[in-house]
Design a protein around this motif. Structure first.
Motif, PDB file in Angstrom:
ATOM      1  N   PHE A 171       0.807  -1.218   0.000  1.00  0.00           N
ATOM      2  CA  PHE A 171       0.000   0.000   0.000  1.00  0.00           C
ATOM      3  C   PHE A 171       0.844   1.273   0.000  1.00  0.00           C
ATOM      4  O   PHE A 171       0.355   2.344   0.362  1.00  0.00           O
ATOM      5  N   GLY A 172       2.097   1.154  -0.410  1.00  0.00           N
ATOM      6  CA  GLY A 172       2.892   2.340  -0.688  1.00  0.00           C
ATOM      7  C   GLY A 172       3.593   2.984   0.482  1.00  0.00           C
ATOM      8  O   GLY A 172       4.004   4.151   0.382  1.00  0.00           O
ATOM      9  N   ALA A 173       3.775   2.281   1.595  1.00  0.00           N
ATOM     10  CA  ALA A 173       4.530   2.853   2.718  1.00  0.00           C
ATOM     11  C   ALA A 173       6.013   2.921   2.368  1.00  0.00           C
ATOM     12  O   ALA A 173       6.514   2.152   1.548  1.00  0.00           O
ATOM     13  N   HIS A 174       6.708   3.846   3.004  1.00  0.00           N
ATOM     14  CA  HIS A 174       8.129   4.032   2.717  1.00  0.00           C
ATOM     15  C   HIS A 174       9.035   3.242   3.657  1.00  0.00           C
ATOM     16  O   HIS A 174      10.235   3.129   3.392  1.00  0.00           O
ATOM     17  N   GLY A 175       8.488   2.717   4.730  1.00  0.00           N
ATOM     18  CA  GLY A 175       9.315   1.947   5.653  1.00  0.00           C
ATOM     19  C   GLY A 175       8.550   1.585   6.902  1.00  0.00           C
ATOM     20  O   GLY A 175       7.433   2.060   7.147  1.00  0.00           O
ATOM     21  N   VAL A 176       9.153   0.718   7.694  1.00  0.00           N
ATOM     22  CA  VAL A 176       8.580   0.240   8.952  1.00  0.00           C
ATOM     23  C   VAL A 176       9.587   0.505  10.057  1.00  0.00           C
ATOM     24  O   VAL A 176      10.793   0.306   9.869  1.00  0.00           O
ATOM     25  N   VAL A 177       9.088   0.962  11.198  1.00  0.00           N
ATOM     26  CA  VAL A 177       9.942   1.228  12.359  1.00  0.00           C
ATOM     27  C   VAL A 177       9.506   0.319  13.499  1.00  0.00           C
ATOM     28  O   VAL A 177       8.315   0.252  13.828  1.00  0.00           O
ATOM     29  N   VAL A 178      10.464  -0.386  14.099  1.00  0.00           N
ATOM     30  CA  VAL A 178      10.186  -1.247  15.246  1.00  0.00           C
ATOM     31  C   VAL A 178      11.076  -0.814  16.401  1.00  0.00           C
ATOM     32  O   VAL A 178      12.189  -0.329  16.195  1.00  0.00           O
ATOM     33  N   PRO A 179      10.595  -0.941  17.638  1.00  0.00           N
ATOM     34  CA  PRO A 179      11.451  -0.607  18.779  1.00  0.00           C
ATOM     35  C   PRO A 179      12.550  -1.637  18.974  1.00  0.00           C
ATOM     36  O   PRO A 179      12.418  -2.792  18.568  1.00  0.00           O
ATOM     37  N   GLN A 180      13.620  -1.204  19.593  1.00  0.00           N
ATOM     38  CA  GLN A 180      14.762  -2.090  19.794  1.00  0.00           C
ATOM     39  C   GLN A 180      14.451  -3.186  20.808  1.00  0.00           C
ATOM     40  O   GLN A 180      14.946  -4.301  20.681  1.00  0.00           O
ATOM     41  N   ARG A 181      13.608  -2.888  21.792  1.00  0.00           N
ATOM     42  CA  ARG A 181      13.279  -3.863  22.831  1.00  0.00           C
ATOM     43  C   ARG A 181      11.796  -4.201  22.768  1.00  0.00           C
ATOM     44  O   ARG A 181      10.984  -3.426  22.292  1.00  0.00           O
ATOM     45  N   ARG A 182      11.478  -5.398  23.279  1.00  0.00           N
ATOM     46  CA  ARG A 182      10.097  -5.884  23.333  1.00  0.00           C
ATOM     47  C   ARG A 182       9.418  -5.808  21.970  1.00  0.00           C
ATOM     48  O   ARG A 182       8.308  -5.287  21.819  1.00  0.00           O
ATOM     49  N   SER A 183      10.106  -6.321  20.977  1.00  0.00           N
ATOM     50  CA  SER A 183       9.552  -6.322  19.622  1.00  0.00           C
ATOM     51  C   SER A 183      10.126  -7.494  18.849  1.00  0.00           C
ATOM     52  O   SER A 183      11.252  -7.946  19.109  1.00  0.00           O
ATOM     53  N   ALA A 184       9.343  -7.991  17.906  1.00  0.00           N
ATOM     54  CA  ALA A 184       9.836  -9.052  17.029  1.00  0.00           C
ATOM     55  C   ALA A 184      10.915  -8.502  16.116  1.00  0.00           C
ATOM     56  O   ALA A 184      10.887  -7.333  15.724  1.00  0.00           O
ATOM     57  N   GLY A 185      11.879  -9.352  15.778  1.00  0.00           N
ATOM     58  CA  GLY A 185      12.923  -8.983  14.839  1.00  0.00           C
ATOM     59  C   GLY A 185      12.704  -9.679  13.507  1.00  0.00           C
ATOM     60  O   GLY A 185      11.849 -10.556  13.372  1.00  0.00           O
ATOM     61  N   LEU A 186      13.494  -9.271  12.526  1.00  0.00           N
ATOM     62  CA  LEU A 186      13.350  -9.858  11.195  1.00  0.00           C
ATOM     63  C   LEU A 186      14.092 -11.183  11.140  1.00  0.00           C
ATOM     64  O   LEU A 186      15.180 -11.295  10.582  1.00  0.00           O
ATOM     65  N   THR A 187      13.479 -12.189  11.723  1.00  0.00           N
ATOM     66  CA  THR A 187      14.021 -13.539  11.691  1.00  0.00           C
ATOM     67  C   THR A 187      13.578 -14.229  10.406  1.00  0.00           C
ATOM     68  O   THR A 187      12.883 -13.647   9.569  1.00  0.00           O
ATOM     69  N   ALA A 188      13.970 -15.494  10.278  1.00  0.00           N
ATOM     70  CA  ALA A 188      13.575 -16.253   9.091  1.00  0.00           C
ATOM     71  C   ALA A 188      12.058 -16.376   8.992  1.00  0.00           C
ATOM     72  O   ALA A 188      11.489 -16.389   7.890  1.00  0.00           O
ATOM     73  N   VAL A 189      11.382 -16.451  10.146  1.00  0.00           N
ATOM     74  CA  VAL A 189       9.918 -16.527  10.136  1.00  0.00           C
ATOM     75  C   VAL A 189       9.325 -15.256   9.550  1.00  0.00           C
ATOM     76  O   VAL A 189       8.391 -15.282   8.737  1.00  0.00           O
ATOM     77  N   ALA A 190       9.872 -14.096   9.957  1.00  0.00           N
ATOM     78  CA  ALA A 190       9.387 -12.825   9.413  1.00  0.00           C
ATOM     79  C   ALA A 190       9.717 -12.712   7.923  1.00  0.00           C
ATOM     80  O   ALA A 190       8.905 -12.220   7.132  1.00  0.00           O
ATOM     81  N   TRP A 191      10.915 -13.176   7.529  1.00  0.00           N
ATOM     82  CA  TRP A 191      11.284 -13.186   6.114  1.00  0.00           C
ATOM     83  C   TRP A 191      10.249 -13.982   5.324  1.00  0.00           C
ATOM     84  O   TRP A 191       9.784 -13.550   4.257  1.00  0.00           O
ATOM     85  N   ARG A 192       9.907 -15.140   5.860  1.00  0.00           N
ATOM     86  CA  ARG A 192       8.983 -16.020   5.143  1.00  0.00           C
ATOM     87  C   ARG A 192       7.612 -15.364   5.003  1.00  0.00           C
ATOM     88  O   ARG A 192       7.006 -15.386   3.938  1.00  0.00           O
ATOM     89  N   THR A 193       7.103 -14.782   6.105  1.00  0.00           N
ATOM     90  CA  THR A 193       5.776 -14.174   6.063  1.00  0.00           C
ATOM     91  C   THR A 193       5.745 -12.949   5.171  1.00  0.00           C
ATOM     92  O   THR A 193       4.739 -12.661   4.523  1.00  0.00           O
ATOM     93  N   SER A 194       6.856 -12.219   5.134  1.00  0.00           N
ATOM     94  CA  SER A 194       6.894 -11.032   4.279  1.00  0.00           C
ATOM     95  C   SER A 194       6.999 -11.381   2.806  1.00  0.00           C
ATOM     96  O   SER A 194       6.846 -10.505   1.954  1.00  0.00           O
TER      97      SER A 194
END
Length: 318
Positions: free
Chosen positions: A191-214
């Motif tokens: 939908f045309g977003a320029h990026g995603v921001v996640v907090p450094q703590r208490r947040s999911a990281g871009l693991t292989a699971v996130a790679w797969r879902t994305s």
């Protein structure tokens, strides 16, 4: 007075021979204060100090384990995710193919494109692939990718401004499921977003699971880590962006989201507790999603997709 030398306490007794001398002022010095009492955790041999030292050692070990984990490559499993990652030019280093795999178009394309792009293709026993993937559903294919390199929030903002269209950034507050993170990245890219921001703590990281879902879109859309999400949102507001948070209790719905056509940050909270207090107070506006009676809440990634779709619709009608 005569006889005083026999009075009790009348003479100083000493075992020293010769003349008895005074203290030379040492007793007076001994009476001087030594300053404030140190805190318990700073006193040698105090139980509080031992506990503090143990916590420090444990934190140091945790940081070492985290650094070691971050240096390890990830494995994207499954035929569709592997093919989509290769199509998206994800910087992969190896493609693992199970021996005796049932070959279809996806397997053929994955092997062909891997050879074209210089990615090593390794055939391994299925049991070995099961072990490497931790028992995940791999369908006979696994792609080895390096650890994701996060951008800085300032870099995402600069790229959004240079795009020539109103910036649209998605921020996640307390989303700890990597599947949700991957799905949000996919919706943000769609939908045309320029990026995603996640907090450094208490947040999911871009693991292989996130790679797969994305489905490989994480290679196209920058994801930034914020040391302090509230401070980052305030910086984005100073840069001219409006911050809108998703809140089930908000009076304004996405149908009335007038801020959609301007520079915008969409903040999505966790499915359980929603937005944190400080993040909610930082938002310029909170909006809710109209739902049928009896439904309490939407999955975080679904809610993000609904709002981003509405933002994209309003921007097309400008």
């Amino acid at each position: 007075m005569a006889g005083n030398d026999r009075r009790r306490g009348g003479m100083r007794k000493s075992n020293k021979k010769g003349m008895v001398v005074g203290s030379g002022g040492q007793r007076r010095k001994g009476l001087r204060g030594k300053g404030p009492t140190p805190k318990a955790e700073h006193r040698v041999s105090h139980p509080a100090k031992r506990r503090a030292d143990a916590r420090a050692r444990a934190e140091q070990q945790r940081l070492k384990r985290q650094a070691a984990a971050e240096s390890q490559p990830e494995l994207v499993c499954g035929r569709n995710p592997v093919v989509e990652c290769i199509r998206a030019d994800v910087p992969a280093s190896g493609l693992f193919v199970a021996q005796g795999i049932d070959v279809d178009d996806r397997v053929t394309e994955a092997v062909r494109e891997a050879n074209t792009r210089g990615i090593s293709v390794l055939e391994v026993p299925r049991t070995e692939l099961d072990r490497m993937t931790g028992g995940a559903v791999h369908q006979g294919l696994a792609l080895q990718v390096p650890q994701y390199k996060y951008a800085q929030p300032e870099e995402v903002l600069d790229a959004a401004i240079e795009s020539g269209i109103p910036p649209l950034i998605v921020a996640l507050d307390g989303v700890t499921d990597p599947r949700n993170l991957g799905a949000v990245i996919r919706s943000a890219a769609a939908f045309g977003a320029h990026g995603v921001v996640v907090p450094q703590r208490r947040s999911a990281g871009l693991t292989a699971v996130a790679w797969r879902t994305s489905a490989g879109t994480a290679a196209k859309l920058p994801v930034a880590k914020a040391v302090n999400l509230t401070r980052t949102l305030k910086d984005l507001k100073k840069a001219g962006l409006m911050v809108v948070g998703l809140d089930a209790d908000a009076d304004v719905t996405v149908d009335d989201l007038e801020l959609a056509s301007g520079p915008l940050v969409v903040v999505v909270g966790s499915e359980g507790r929603g937005l944190s207090r400080l993040v909610r107070e930082t938002c310029d506006q909170t909006v809710s999603i109209p739902m049928a009676t009896g439904v309490e809440s939407l999955n975080a990634s679904v809610a993000a997709g609904v709002v981003l779709a509405e933002v994209a619709r309003r921007r097309r009608l400008r």
